[in-house]
Write a protein that holds these residues in place. Structure first.
Motif, PDB file in Angstrom:
ATOM      1  N   ILE A 274       0.862  -1.189   0.000  1.00 11.96           N
ATOM      2  CA  ILE A 274       0.000   0.000   0.000  1.00 11.96           C
ATOM      3  C   ILE A 274       0.894   1.233   0.000  1.00 11.96           C
ATOM      4  O   ILE A 274       2.081   1.149   0.352  1.00 11.96           O
ATOM      5  CB  ILE A 274      -0.941   0.076   1.236  1.00 11.96           C
ATOM      6  N   TYR A 275       0.317   2.361  -0.396  1.00  9.66           N
ATOM      7  CA  TYR A 275       1.011   3.627  -0.169  1.00  9.66           C
ATOM      8  C   TYR A 275       0.377   4.268   1.049  1.00  9.66           C
ATOM      9  O   TYR A 275      -0.853   4.373   1.144  1.00  9.66           O
ATOM     10  CB  TYR A 275       0.922   4.597  -1.369  1.00  9.66           C
ATOM     11  N   PHE A 276       1.198   4.672   1.994  1.00  3.64           N
ATOM     12  CA  PHE A 276       0.714   5.225   3.257  1.00  3.64           C
ATOM     13  C   PHE A 276       1.253   6.639   3.409  1.00  3.64           C
ATOM     14  O   PHE A 276       2.446   6.884   3.250  1.00  3.64           O
ATOM     15  CB  PHE A 276       1.212   4.348   4.414  1.00  3.64           C
ATOM     16  N   THR A 277       0.375   7.556   3.736  1.00  2.00           N
ATOM     17  CA  THR A 277       0.790   8.959   3.891  1.00  2.00           C
ATOM     18  C   THR A 277       0.586   9.396   5.337  1.00  2.00           C
ATOM     19  O   THR A 277      -0.477   9.164   5.913  1.00  2.00           O
ATOM     20  CB  THR A 277      -0.074   9.867   2.988  1.00  2.00           C
ATOM     21  N   ILE A 278       1.602  10.027   5.887  1.00  2.00           N
ATOM     22  CA  ILE A 278       1.466  10.552   7.247  1.00  2.00           C
ATOM     23  C   ILE A 278       1.124  12.028   7.150  1.00  2.00           C
ATOM     24  O   ILE A 278       1.988  12.903   7.143  1.00  2.00           O
ATOM     25  CB  ILE A 278       2.754  10.324   8.068  1.00  2.00           C
ATOM     26  N   GLN A 279      -0.174  12.270   7.040  1.00  2.00           N
ATOM     27  CA  GLN A 279      -0.636  13.661   6.964  1.00  2.00           C
ATOM     28  C   GLN A 279      -0.518  14.256   8.365  1.00  2.00           C
ATOM     29  O   GLN A 279      -0.899  13.593   9.347  1.00  2.00           O
ATOM     30  CB  GLN A 279      -2.088  13.653   6.509  1.00  2.00           C
ATOM     31  N   GLY A 280       0.018  15.485   8.449  1.00  2.00           N
ATOM     32  CA  GLY A 280       0.283  16.087   9.758  1.00  2.00           C
ATOM     33  C   GLY A 280      -0.873  15.964  10.732  1.00  2.00           C
ATOM     34  O   GLY A 280      -0.730  15.409  11.833  1.00  2.00           O
ATOM     35  N   HIS A 281      -2.054  16.409  10.323  1.00  2.00           N
ATOM     36  CA  HIS A 281      -3.160  16.417  11.270  1.00  2.00           C
ATOM     37  C   HIS A 281      -3.803  15.039  11.448  1.00  2.00           C
ATOM     38  O   HIS A 281      -4.713  14.880  12.252  1.00  2.00           O
ATOM     39  CB  HIS A 281      -4.197  17.485  10.907  1.00  2.00           C
ATOM     40  N   ALA A 282      -3.306  14.046  10.696  1.00  2.00           N
ATOM     41  CA  ALA A 282      -3.844  12.682  10.875  1.00  2.00           C
ATOM     42  C   ALA A 282      -2.960  11.870  11.826  1.00  2.00           C
ATOM     43  O   ALA A 282      -3.151  10.663  11.969  1.00  2.00           O
ATOM     44  CB  ALA A 282      -3.948  11.976   9.527  1.00  2.00           C
ATOM     45  N   TRP A 283      -1.984  12.524  12.452  1.00  2.00           N
ATOM     46  CA  TRP A 283      -1.048  11.769  13.284  1.00  2.00           C
ATOM     47  C   TRP A 283      -1.771  11.020  14.418  1.00  2.00           C
ATOM     48  O   TRP A 283      -1.533   9.830  14.640  1.00  2.00           O
ATOM     49  CB  TRP A 283       0.044  12.686  13.857  1.00  2.00           C
ATOM     50  N   GLU A 284      -2.668  11.715  15.096  1.00  2.78           N
ATOM     51  CA  GLU A 284      -3.351  11.055  16.226  1.00  2.78           C
ATOM     52  C   GLU A 284      -4.190   9.870  15.755  1.00  2.78           C
ATOM     53  O   GLU A 284      -4.112   8.783  16.353  1.00  2.78           O
ATOM     54  CB  GLU A 284      -4.172  12.077  17.019  1.00  2.78           C
ATOM     55  N   GLU A 329      -7.256  -5.283   3.032  1.00  2.00           N
ATOM     56  CA  GLU A 329      -7.619  -5.255   4.468  1.00  2.00           C
ATOM     57  C   GLU A 329      -6.950  -4.071   5.162  1.00  2.00           C
ATOM     58  O   GLU A 329      -7.570  -3.380   5.983  1.00  2.00           O
ATOM     59  CB  GLU A 329      -7.196  -6.569   5.146  1.00  2.00           C
ATOM     60  N   ALA A 330      -5.687  -3.836   4.817  1.00  2.00           N
ATOM     61  CA  ALA A 330      -4.958  -2.733   5.454  1.00  2.00           C
ATOM     62  C   ALA A 330      -5.643  -1.396   5.154  1.00  2.00           C
ATOM     63  O   ALA A 330      -5.875  -0.588   6.049  1.00  2.00           O
ATOM     64  CB  ALA A 330      -3.509  -2.717   4.952  1.00  2.00           C
ATOM     65  N   VAL A 331      -5.999  -1.197   3.880  1.00  2.00           N
ATOM     66  CA  VAL A 331      -6.655   0.068   3.513  1.00  2.00           C
ATOM     67  C   VAL A 331      -8.012   0.174   4.204  1.00  2.00           C
ATOM     68  O   VAL A 331      -8.406   1.261   4.654  1.00  2.00           O
ATOM     69  CB  VAL A 331      -6.779   0.181   1.972  1.00  2.00           C
ATOM     70  N   ASP A 332      -8.714  -0.946   4.314  1.00  2.00           N
ATOM     71  CA  ASP A 332     -10.030  -0.901   4.982  1.00  2.00           C
ATOM     72  C   ASP A 332      -9.905  -0.497   6.449  1.00  2.00           C
ATOM     73  O   ASP A 332     -10.817   0.115   7.008  1.00  2.00           O
ATOM     74  CB  ASP A 332     -10.744  -2.250   4.859  1.00  2.00           C
ATOM     75  N   PHE A 334      -7.300   1.500   7.653  1.00  2.00           N
ATOM     76  CA  PHE A 334      -6.824   2.896   7.716  1.00  2.00           C
ATOM     77  C   PHE A 334      -7.870   3.895   7.228  1.00  2.00           C
ATOM     78  O   PHE A 334      -7.912   5.029   7.688  1.00  2.00           O
ATOM     79  CB  PHE A 334      -5.517   3.043   6.925  1.00  2.00           C
ATOM     80  N   ARG A 335      -8.719   3.481   6.289  1.00  4.06           N
ATOM     81  CA  ARG A 335      -9.713   4.438   5.769  1.00  4.06           C
ATOM     82  C   ARG A 335     -10.670   4.881   6.877  1.00  4.06           C
ATOM     83  O   ARG A 335     -11.192   5.985   6.840  1.00  4.06           O
ATOM     84  CB  ARG A 335     -10.467   3.849   4.572  1.00  4.06           C
ATOM     85  N   LYS A 336     -10.884   3.997   7.866  1.00  4.60           N
ATOM     86  CA  LYS A 336     -11.788   4.359   8.982  1.00  4.60           C
ATOM     87  C   LYS A 336     -11.186   5.488   9.822  1.00  4.60           C
ATOM     88  O   LYS A 336     -11.896   6.182  10.538  1.00  4.60           O
ATOM     89  CB  LYS A 336     -12.029   3.141   9.887  1.00  4.60           C
ATOM     90  N   PHE A 337      -9.880   5.647   9.746  1.00  2.00           N
ATOM     91  CA  PHE A 337      -9.200   6.698  10.516  1.00  2.00           C
ATOM     92  C   PHE A 337      -8.872   7.908   9.632  1.00  2.00           C
ATOM     93  O   PHE A 337      -8.098   8.776  10.003  1.00  2.00           O
ATOM     94  CB  PHE A 337      -7.912   6.133  11.144  1.00  2.00           C
ATOM     95  N   ASP A 338      -9.441   7.904   8.411  1.00  2.00           N
ATOM     96  CA  ASP A 338      -9.265   9.062   7.521  1.00  2.00           C
ATOM     97  C   ASP A 338      -7.812   9.252   7.095  1.00  2.00           C
ATOM     98  O   ASP A 338      -7.355  10.392   6.931  1.00  2.00           O
ATOM     99  CB  ASP A 338      -9.761  10.322   8.256  1.00  2.00           C
ATOM    100  N   ILE A 339      -7.083   8.159   6.961  1.00  2.00           N
ATOM    101  CA  ILE A 339      -5.666   8.242   6.600  1.00  2.00           C
ATOM    102  C   ILE A 339      -5.540   8.118   5.073  1.00  2.00           C
ATOM    103  O   ILE A 339      -6.066   7.167   4.493  1.00  2.00           O
ATOM    104  CB  ILE A 339      -4.872   7.110   7.300  1.00  2.00           C
ATOM    105  N   PRO A 340      -4.865   9.076   4.416  1.00  2.00           N
ATOM    106  CA  PRO A 340      -4.725   8.976   2.956  1.00  2.00           C
ATOM    107  C   PRO A 340      -3.831   7.790   2.571  1.00  2.00           C
ATOM    108  O   PRO A 340      -2.640   7.772   2.897  1.00  2.00           O
ATOM    109  CB  PRO A 340      -4.056  10.299   2.559  1.00  2.00           C
ATOM    110  N   CYS A 341      -4.415   6.794   1.948  1.00  2.00           N
ATOM    111  CA  CYS A 341      -3.651   5.598   1.565  1.00  2.00           C
ATOM    112  C   CYS A 341      -4.397   4.886   0.449  1.00  2.00           C
ATOM    113  O   CYS A 341      -5.562   5.179   0.195  1.00  2.00           O
ATOM    114  CB  CYS A 341      -3.498   4.666   2.765  1.00  2.00           C
ATOM    115  N   ALA A 342      -3.726   3.962  -0.221  1.00  2.00           N
ATOM    116  CA  ALA A 342      -4.392   3.163  -1.262  1.00  2.00           C
ATOM    117  C   ALA A 342      -3.575   1.911  -1.517  1.00  2.00           C
ATOM    118  O   ALA A 342      -2.352   1.905  -1.300  1.00  2.00           O
ATOM    119  CB  ALA A 342      -4.518   3.958  -2.552  1.00  2.00           C
ATOM    120  N   PRO A 343      -4.236   0.848  -1.993  1.00  2.00           N
ATOM    121  CA  PRO A 343      -3.463  -0.332  -2.381  1.00  2.00           C
ATOM    122  C   PRO A 343      -2.691  -0.043  -3.670  1.00  2.00           C
ATOM    123  O   PRO A 343      -3.120   0.785  -4.476  1.00  2.00           O
ATOM    124  CB  PRO A 343      -4.549  -1.395  -2.645  1.00  2.00           C
ATOM    125  N   VAL A 344      -1.561  -0.701  -3.856  1.00  2.00           N
ATOM    126  CA  VAL A 344      -0.861  -0.641  -5.141  1.00  2.00           C
ATOM    127  C   VAL A 344      -1.623  -1.591  -6.070  1.00  2.00           C
ATOM    128  O   VAL A 344      -1.631  -2.800  -5.847  1.00  2.00           O
ATOM    129  CB  VAL A 344       0.605  -1.096  -4.988  1.00  2.00           C
TER     130      VAL A 344
END
Ligand code: CAO
Length: 422
Positions: A274-284, A329-332, A334-344
């Motif tokens: 997956i591609y995972f992004t650590i958006q500043g305000h999504a840290w918590e 499964e991983a994206v499913d 993280f998406r609940k936590f509003d984290i910008p990500c997607a499967p490759v």
């Protein structure tokens, strides 16, 4: 083929394009209703008709996927008859698009001055490798050449490890991207003509179109020259920087650190990531998703700057968390936590993606010879229309039809066929 209800209906385009950059542009305009007449050399046509064929004697997918919704006129524009037909077409058309090698149109006898004389309202749109007056303006250019000349290759790839060479993207940054820029230029010139009554020359070089997409790397070059480092690059803070923007592997290109992370099955599936992004305000939310609430208050983690020195350790922790989960499964989670990500996603997965089929981003097109094929439909969606993708034309399928529209009699058309001018 022209559909009178579409916004560009009534716009007639002479499509003197081949391979990818030009055809991608005119295909887009055809989807939106323009009457695009593809002019091809008799007997041969666009080289992509026969390149990389998967079915003997049928137009290759390379051609069918870049030339839908067009008509095909075969014309040898180096014969007197062919030149006469082209002149008539120019007088009746709004736009001529070409991506020949430098100087080819002039050598054919159709200079910009002559085209304007024939039709002062004509918009002449060209793709070349380099812009007019550039010290490389005489060069012929294909996709990867443009990616190297426009800054994409020097900034893509790895700076250490196995292969550290400049790297080409699979995305057609030089070809289709240039075609999209040209389409914007053509539409702008059409609107300009409504005000001025005059046509104009529109040109996009492949180098410029690639550079336009590498704008953030030019941003980084100037930042690097000013401060000596780039804090969002994986080289920071443990490695040193040279005097030019380095290749950054899979790092995020903006202010959000990101990376490609392994998921369950990566050992055997080349796309189990997956591609995972650590958006500043999504840290918590990220801490919550990973079950690491202590990171929320740890000063080593609370700000982007504090996280950067051990960003790779953070990515490794996330990788451990998803090591028993598939990319979906991983994206499913993280998406609940509003984290910008997607499967490759692999091309196999994209071709079968139900959502893309439903939206018209991938369409099945019936074709006279091939049966049917899948192609990428319009990525631009409208509320009042859904562009319909129709098959690419067979070589010369509309030659007689176009000649009749230009006023030629049946005998004249027969004579042109026997002289192999069409
Ligand atoms: N009738 C008669 N002659 C025709 C014709 C027709 N219908 N259509 C094309 N031709 C002739 C041209 O007049 C030209 O002849 P001359 O060179 O004798 O003047 C010749 O065919 C085409 O030349 P070309 O330079 O366009 O073709 P090429 O295969 O040698 O080069 C390419 C291909 C793509 C490198 C070159 O066209 C180019 O650099 N184009 C601009 C940049 C571009 O668009 N590149 C991206 C292509 S997509 O990957």
């Amino acid at each position: 083929m022209a559909n009178n209800n579409l916004p560009l209906s009534g716009i007639k385009i002479i499509d003197f394009t081949h391979v990818q950059a030009g055809p991608a542009c005119t295909q887009l305009l055809a989807w939106f209703g323009a009457d695009v007449i593809k002019v091809e050399r008799p007997g041969a046509g666009d080289v992509t008709r026969s390149q990389l064929r998967d079915i003997p004697d049928a137009d290759a997918l390379y051609f069918t996927m870049l030339n839908s919704n067009k008509r095909s006129l075969t014309l040898d524009t180096k014969t007197a008859e062919g030149k006469e037909v082209l002149e008539k077409l120019i007088k009746q058309s709004d736009v001529m698009v070409e991506n020949f090698g430098p100087g080819a149109l002039d050598r054919m006898g159709f200079t910009w001055e002559y085209i304007q004389k024939l039709n002062p309202g004509m918009i002449l749109a060209s793709v070349k490798g380099f812009s007019e007056g550039h010290h490389y303006e005489d060069l012929k250019v294909y996709e990867n050449v443009a990616q190297c000349a426009g800054g994409a290759a020097s900034t893509t790839g790895w700076w250490k490890g196995g292969n550290t060479e400049p790297t080409i993207s699979a995305a057609a940054l030089g070809d289709s991207n240039t075609g999209m820029h040209l389409a914007i230029g053509i539409l702008t010139a059409i609107i300009g003509r409504q005000k001025s009554g005059k046509g104009q020359k529109v040109a996009v070089s492949m180098q410029d179109a690639v550079l336009n997409l590498c704008r953030v790397k030019m941003r980084d070059q100037q930042r690097l020259e000013r401060v000596g480092y780039l804090e969002e690059y994986p080289q920071y803070p443990h490695e040193s920087f040279g005097d030019t923007v380095p290749r950054g592997g899979n790092a995020g290109g903006g202010g959000q650190p990101g990376w490609i992370l392994k998921c369950k099955g990566w050992e055997t599936d080349p796309n189990a990531y997956i591609y995972f992004t650590i958006q500043g305000h999504a840290w918590e939310p990220i801490c919550d998703a990973l079950g690491k609430p202590e990171w929320k208050t740890d000063p080593n983690y609370t700000t982007p700057r504090a996280r950067q020195p051990h960003i790779m350790d953070i990515f490794r922790t996330i990788e451990e968390f998803i090591s028993d989960k598939t990319k979906f499964e991983a994206v499913d989670i993280f998406r609940k936590f509003d984290i910008p990500c997607a499967p490759v996603l692999s091309m196999k997965e994209l071709l079968r993606d139900e959502s893309l089929r439903m939206s018209g981003s991938i369409v099945e097109v019936p074709h006279k010879v091939r049966g049917s094929y899948y192609t990428v439909g319009s990525p631009i969606k409208f509320s009042d229309m859904k562009p319909e993708v129709t098959a690419s034309p067979l070589l010369g399928e509309h030659t007689d039809e176009v000649l009749v529209e230009l006023g030629y009699s049946a005998d004249q058309i027969k004579a042109m066929h026997s002289k192999k001018a069409v």
